[in-house]
Scaffold this motif. Structure first.
Motif, mmCIF file in Angstrom:
data_model
loop_
_atom_site.group_PDB
_atom_site.id
_atom_site.type_symbol
_atom_site.label_atom_id
_atom_site.label_comp_id
_atom_site.label_asym_id
_atom_site.label_seq_id
_atom_site.Cartn_x
_atom_site.Cartn_y
_atom_site.Cartn_z
ATOM 1 N N PRO A 1 7.832 14.174 -5.354
ATOM 2 C CA PRO A 1 7.766 12.968 -5.991
ATOM 3 C C PRO A 1 8.270 11.730 -5.014
ATOM 4 C CG PRO A 1 8.679 14.384 -7.720
ATOM 5 C CD PRO A 1 8.729 15.378 -6.267
ATOM 6 N N ALA A 2 7.381 10.669 -5.223
ATOM 7 C CA ALA A 2 7.924 9.572 -4.182
ATOM 8 C C ALA A 2 9.325 8.749 -4.876
ATOM 9 C CB ALA A 2 6.837 8.421 -4.466
ATOM 10 N N LYS A 3 9.883 8.427 -3.694
ATOM 11 C CA LYS A 3 11.216 7.711 -4.186
ATOM 12 C C LYS A 3 10.952 6.026 -3.327
ATOM 13 C CE LYS A 3 13.761 11.874 -3.092
ATOM 14 N NZ LYS A 3 13.038 12.183 -2.220
ATOM 15 N N PRO A 4 10.424 5.299 -4.104
ATOM 16 C CA PRO A 4 9.983 4.084 -3.651
ATOM 17 C C PRO A 4 11.306 3.287 -3.539
ATOM 18 C CG PRO A 4 8.370 4.669 -5.466
ATOM 19 C CD PRO A 4 9.656 5.478 -5.452
ATOM 20 N N GLY A 5 11.182 2.573 -2.206
ATOM 21 C CA GLY A 5 12.488 1.799 -2.173
ATOM 22 C C GLY A 5 12.153 0.253 -2.146
ATOM 23 N N LYS A 6 12.554 -0.642 -1.001
ATOM 24 C CA LYS A 6 12.262 -1.965 -1.114
ATOM 25 C C LYS A 6 10.701 -2.301 -0.816
ATOM 26 C CE LYS A 6 13.408 -2.889 4.007
ATOM 27 N NZ LYS A 6 13.229 -1.636 4.539
ATOM 28 N N THR A 7 10.432 -3.288 -0.926
ATOM 29 C CA THR A 7 9.064 -3.798 -0.955
ATOM 30 C C THR A 7 8.836 -4.025 0.591
ATOM 31 O OG1 THR A 7 9.076 -4.919 -3.061
ATOM 32 C CG2 THR A 7 7.175 -5.580 -1.417
ATOM 33 N N ILE A 8 8.048 -3.432 1.074
ATOM 34 C CA ILE A 8 7.505 -3.829 2.491
ATOM 35 C C ILE A 8 6.296 -4.637 2.523
ATOM 36 C CG2 ILE A 8 6.515 -2.726 4.631
ATOM 37 C CD1 ILE A 8 9.084 -1.566 4.100
ATOM 38 N N LEU A 9 5.460 -4.537 1.792
ATOM 39 C CA LEU A 9 4.169 -5.573 1.866
ATOM 40 C C LEU A 9 4.069 -6.161 0.638
ATOM 41 C CD1 LEU A 9 1.458 -6.531 3.147
ATOM 42 C CD2 LEU A 9 0.273 -4.611 2.070
ATOM 43 N N PHE B 1 -0.614 -7.585 -4.925
ATOM 44 C CA PHE B 1 -0.190 -6.201 -5.024
ATOM 45 C C PHE B 1 0.964 -6.147 -4.086
ATOM 46 C CE2 PHE B 1 -1.595 -4.329 -1.233
ATOM 47 C CZ PHE B 1 -2.677 -4.900 -1.188
ATOM 48 N N GLN B 2 1.613 -4.815 -4.313
ATOM 49 C CA GLN B 2 3.058 -4.725 -3.321
ATOM 50 C C GLN B 2 2.797 -3.177 -2.842
ATOM 51 O OE1 GLN B 2 6.012 -4.921 -5.985
ATOM 52 N NE2 GLN B 2 6.413 -7.233 -5.683
ATOM 53 N N ALA B 3 3.290 -3.121 -1.733
ATOM 54 C CA ALA B 3 3.364 -1.680 -1.266
ATOM 55 C C ALA B 3 4.841 -1.465 -0.806
ATOM 56 C CB ALA B 3 2.580 -1.463 -0.071
ATOM 57 N N ARG B 4 5.410 -0.344 -1.383
ATOM 58 C CA ARG B 4 6.955 -0.334 -1.061
ATOM 59 C C ARG B 4 7.377 0.860 -0.211
ATOM 60 N NH1 ARG B 4 8.905 0.093 -7.074
ATOM 61 N NH2 ARG B 4 6.756 0.809 -7.310
ATOM 62 N N ALA B 5 8.499 0.699 0.241
ATOM 63 C CA ALA B 5 8.785 1.783 1.481
ATOM 64 C C ALA B 5 8.814 3.174 0.689
ATOM 65 C CB ALA B 5 10.189 1.577 1.940
#
Ligand SMILES: Nc1ncnc2c1ncn2[C@@H]1O[C@H](COP(=O)(O)OP(=O)(O)OP(=O)(O)O)[C@@H](O)[C@H]1O
Ligand SMILES: [Mg+2]
Lengths: 380, 510
Positions: free
Chosen positions: B251-259, B281-285
């Motif tokens: 499972p993903a462990k999204p972190g800070k926002t990159i985009l 939209f956003q894409a996160r680490a």
């Protein structure tokens, strides 16, 4: 053994050389036929004269001297072909080499005759003038989307008449020609460094010749070995990919045209600062040097080092044409023959492709033959 | 009894510098069958078909048509024998109309004047009969890849070809178009035409083909009847090992926002309407965000806007907290954005450059590859390229110095992926990354993308393939007519629901 021969023929450089030689041969044959048609009596001799050029003189001192003269005019042609080639590698067609060449004449002669500057300043002035003119075409293309061919052709004429006007202020009173450097400003003549002595005291043989060759080598190094060359060639091959990877399209375009222009105008200075020629201020046609540069570039296989050879060759036959018997043929015949050969230079690529096709078929046949021989052997 | 084979290629060998592309290959095509050709990237499929079409002459071997030995020296010979080909990378004249492209080379003439009227009727009749919808007057440069494909097929049919070669026709098509193409191929075969079909997608082969021949590294492995085989067996024959079709990921462990994208609007090239309309939209680490949608709904322009290939009309893009709305392409790239482009020939490669020069296309200016005087460090470039070639298994005739143009389509793609991933980006924008790759390579690339995510990078994946979307993504954004109409969780949604969003039948909040 056989294998090695094939691979040599397949080598790109060898192929370019062969194709160029073939073009030259066909050009000479067609030229010969044309001479036959005009006046069968002297055709053989005329074509020999053209090929021989300075060799028509029997004394070796004279031969050397006129070899020197051919070289003097090879230097500017080489520079023009480098100019065309440099732009071509970046995907641009610099038909403006002719106009940039004229700008170089104007800037160098004006600095020499009106301001009495030494030769290196005149040379620099020519380079700057050509670079500026080239940059104009580049700017127009980058920011106004004007095709460089169109803007170059227009600028050719503009620079011709501007230079005529400019140099009219430094011309001889009784003739349309500019003042001679030797009488007005000997300091503007490029140093010979003893080179002239090597060619039976041909005073026009100067550092210009080795300088042009040096520039050819530098251009080759820039294109093949440097980051700038990598970028320019990438832009020339696929401008979308160049943009995609973040190369500065517009800057590179302008820079390419500026360098290309500088090369052509430097060529002009390399000729006019020897004192070999004076500019005719009533000239109404752009000098052919820039256009012949296109032919030399292609005949040289679009390789800076190949350009050295092809420029020499084109100049060689052009000069040779001057010796053709004018009682049998009109004065334009030399231009006609060299034009024919130059025209055929355009077929270099065609010959390369044909050669490859031929090699493929030959290999195939040989394989087939070997195979059948083997099968025959097996059957026995 | 009638002779069973339409075409036979017997013991064909074709060599290129440094590689034997076809090593003693025998292929027999029965009349009226659909015969699939399967093999890894660079196995020699396109080469074999080019031999049949007269583009290459083989060093050894013979070709028979209806049992007679024939010589095919060029495509004209092939055409005279009724052999037609749709190439992996289309060969259409961009500034010509569809009709002109179809009739090119066989233009009906009277007294030296073109008789386009007749030609048009014939083309329209064919297009009607086979359901190949094209606009005969549109310029090729303006039409979709799908229509270009149909134009290529019409080109073959117009010439009354009996033997049709399709080289990876489905790689560039949308799922809907693929379905249509499959049906068209079945119809053509039912009419007695014989078809050679190259594809890396095993379910397509399972669906339409009668038989399948497998190549591996230039060698012939075998031919199987489709009804007696399975997807797994085919892939084993092709790669020589078992291939996993499922992607394993934690499972993903999204972190800070990159985009972070706010209100992005991008103009369209083909119509007055905006192609992307106020998208945010956003894409996160540490997550893979997938943009799904039917081709032509603004995905291409969205990516152009993000990467700087096209300017934004409105909106703001932030990468790792820095505003990059007006940043140059190079700046975005050095800040940590990588881009696997949609069109590998247009953007991704300088085809006339060597493989090594293409490998450093995004980093040739770094001190490790260029010295302070501006000279390229050839040795460093070659070593770097060799490393990537080994790592990503990019196959070619002469290694780093191979000219990119001579490489097989899939290996060109692998080279681009290697270059972009090895740049170690913070944000990887991948558009159709596995287009044209074989199953083995897809497995590897998918693992690499997941590894990027696990290393804390953000991945933005644009894909038309629902299987890929479902397998890889942690979050799905659906684009429809330039807007994001839904955000879905791949674990909580079904392909059907996704399909409804993509077709515009359903949208969030409305
Ligand atoms: N014109 C060419 N010159 C030199 N090498 C070539 C040429 N065409 C193909 N090759 C080489 O031959 C091999 C087979 O290429 P081919 O295009 O047939 O592969 P393919 O099976 O179609 O692969 P893909 O699935 O990636 O399209 C490759 O290694 C390629 O580098
Ligand atoms: Mg292929």
């Amino acid at each position: 053994m056989k294998k090695e021969k094939t691979s040599l023929l397949r080598n790109g450089a060898v192929q370019s050389l062969l194709a160029s030689l073939l073009c030259i041969l066909i050009g000479l044959v067609v030229g010969y036929v044309a001479l036959l048609v005009i006046n069968p009596a002297g055709a053989g001799e005329a074509i020999l004269t053209i090929i021989k050029n300075f060799m028509t003189y029997s004394k070796s001192t004279a031969q050397l001297k006129y070899l020197g003269s051919t070289l003097v005019k090879t230097a500017p042609l080489l520079m023009c072909s480098l100019s065309v080639l440099f732009a071509y590698k970046a995907g641009l067609f610099n038909i403006g080499a002719a106009g940039q060449y004229v700008a170089g004449v104007g800037a160098s002669l004006y600095c020499a005759l009106a301001w009495g500057m030494p030769w290196y300043v005149c040379l620099l002035a020519a380079i700057v003038a050509g670079a500026l003119l080239g940059a104009v075409s580049g700017l127009l293309k980058a920011y106004c989307n004007v095709n460089e061919v169109i803007s170059c052709i227009m600028l050719n004429w503009i620079s011709l008449y501007l230079v005529n006007m400019l140099l009219s202020t430094v011309k001889e009173e009784a003739s349309p020609y500019t003042l001679t450097l030797s009488s007005t400003n000997p300091g503007a003549i490029m140093p010979s460094l003893g080179l002239g002595a090597l060619f039976s005291k041909n005073q026009y043989v100067t550092v210009a010749i080795p300088l042009a060759i040096l520039v050819a080598v530098v251009v080759w190094v820039i294109l093949e070995k440097t980051k700038l060359g990598y970028e320019l060639r990438a832009t020339g091959c696929n401008k979308f990919a160049a943009k995609y990877c973040g190369m500065k399209e517009k800057e590179n375009l302008i820079l390419t045209m500026a360098i290309s222009g500088a090369l052509a105008s430097m060529g002009a200075a390399l000729l006019y600062l020897t004192g070999f020629e004076q500019w005719q201020c009533t000239q109404s046609a752009v000098p052919a040097m820039g256009f012949n540069g296109i032919a030399a570039a292609f005949l040289g296989g679009l390789n800076p080092l190949g350009s050295i050879l092809s420029s020499y060759f084109i100049q060689h036959i052009t000069n040779g044409g001057a010796y053709v018997d004018k009682t049998m043929y009109s004065a334009q015949i030399s231009d006609f023959i060299s034009a024919l050969i130059i025209y055929l230079c355009g077929f270099v690529l065609f010959f390369k492709v044909t050669l490859n096709g031929y090699l493929d078929r030959r290999d195939e046949k040989r394989k087939r033959a070997e195979q059948t021989a083997q099968e025959g052997g097996d059957a026995e | 009894m009638e002779y069973p084979y339409a075409v036979e290629m017997l013991n064909i060998t074709k060599r290129f510098p440094g590689i034997v592309a076809n090593d003693n290959i025998t292929l027999q095509l029965k009349k009226g069958e659909i015969h699939a050709l399967l093999g890894e990237n660079g196995a020699g499929k396109s080469t074999l078909m080019s031999v049949l079409f007269g583009l290459y002459s083989p060093e050894e071997g013979v070709i028979k048509k209806d049992g007679q030995v024939v010589e095919i020296k060029d495509p004209n010979d092939a055409n005279a024998l009724g052999i037609g080909m749709v190439h992996q990378h289309f060969k259409l004249v961009e500034c010509f109309s569809v009709l002109d492209n179809i009739i090119m080379g066989v233009e009906p003439c009277k007294h030296g004047f073109l008789q386009k009227g007749e030609a048009r009727e014939k083309v329209l009749a064919l297009s009607e009969k086979y359901g190949l919808h094209v606009d005969p007057d549109a310029l090729v440069e303006d039409i979709t890849v799908g229509m270009q494909q149909r134009t290529e097929i019409l080109k073959m049919l117009y010439r009354d070809n009996e033997i049709l070669i399709f080289d990876e026709p489905t790689a560039v098509l949308t799922p809907q178009e693929i379905k249509e193409l499959m049906q068209i191929m079945k119809n053509l075969a039912a009419e007695g035409k014989s078809i050679l079909f190259i594809s890396h997608k095993l379910n397509e082969i399972m669906e339409v083909a009668d038989r399948c021949s497998v190549l591996r590294k230039g060698k012939y492995i075998g031919t199987v009847e489709i009804k007696n085989t399975t997807r797994e067996e085919l892939s084993r024959m092709m790669v020589g090992r078992d291939v996993e079709f499922v992607v394993h990921k934690e499972p993903a462990k999204p972190g800070k926002t990159i985009l972070e994208v706010e209100g992005m609007t991008v103009a369209s090239k083909s119509h007055d309407n905006n192609a992307v309309k106020g998208v945010s939209f956003q894409a996160r680490a540490g997550e893979i965000v997938c943009i799904a949608g039917i081709d032509g709904n603004g995905q291409t322009e969205l990516v152009y806007g993000l990467t700087g290939l096209e300017p934004l009309k409105e909106g703001k893009i932030t990468l790792e907290g820095q505003d990059i709305t007006h940043a140059s392409i190079r700046r975005r790239s050095t800040m940590g954005m990588s881009h696997i482009p949609e069109d590998r020939h247009k953007h991704g490669l300088v085809l006339d450059y060597t493989l090594e020069d293409n490998m450093v296309l995004q980093r040739y200016f770094e001190p490790q590859f260029v010295n302070s005087a501006g000279f390229l460090k050839r040795k460093a470039i070659r070593e770097y390229a060799a490393k990537l070639i080994g790592q990503y298994d990019v196959r070619s005739g002469q290694g780093p110095v191979t000219v990119a143009r001579s490489m097989s389509g899939g290996n060109q793609q692998k080279a681009i992926i290697a270059r972009e991933i090895d740049k170690n980006p913070e944000l990887l924008i991948a558009v159709q990354p596995t287009r044209g790759l074989d199953v083995g390579a897809i497995e590897y690339i998918h693992r690499q993308i997941v590894a990027q995510r696990d290393a804390g990078k953000a991945v933005l994946l644009v894909s038309l393939e629902l299987d890929e979307v479902m397998a890889l993504s942690d979050r799905i954004l659906v684009m429809y007519e330039g807007e994001i109409v839904g955000e879905l969780d791949p674990k909580a949604t079904t392909v059907e629901e996704l399909g409804l969003y993509m077709a515009g039948a359903k949208r969030e909040g409305k």
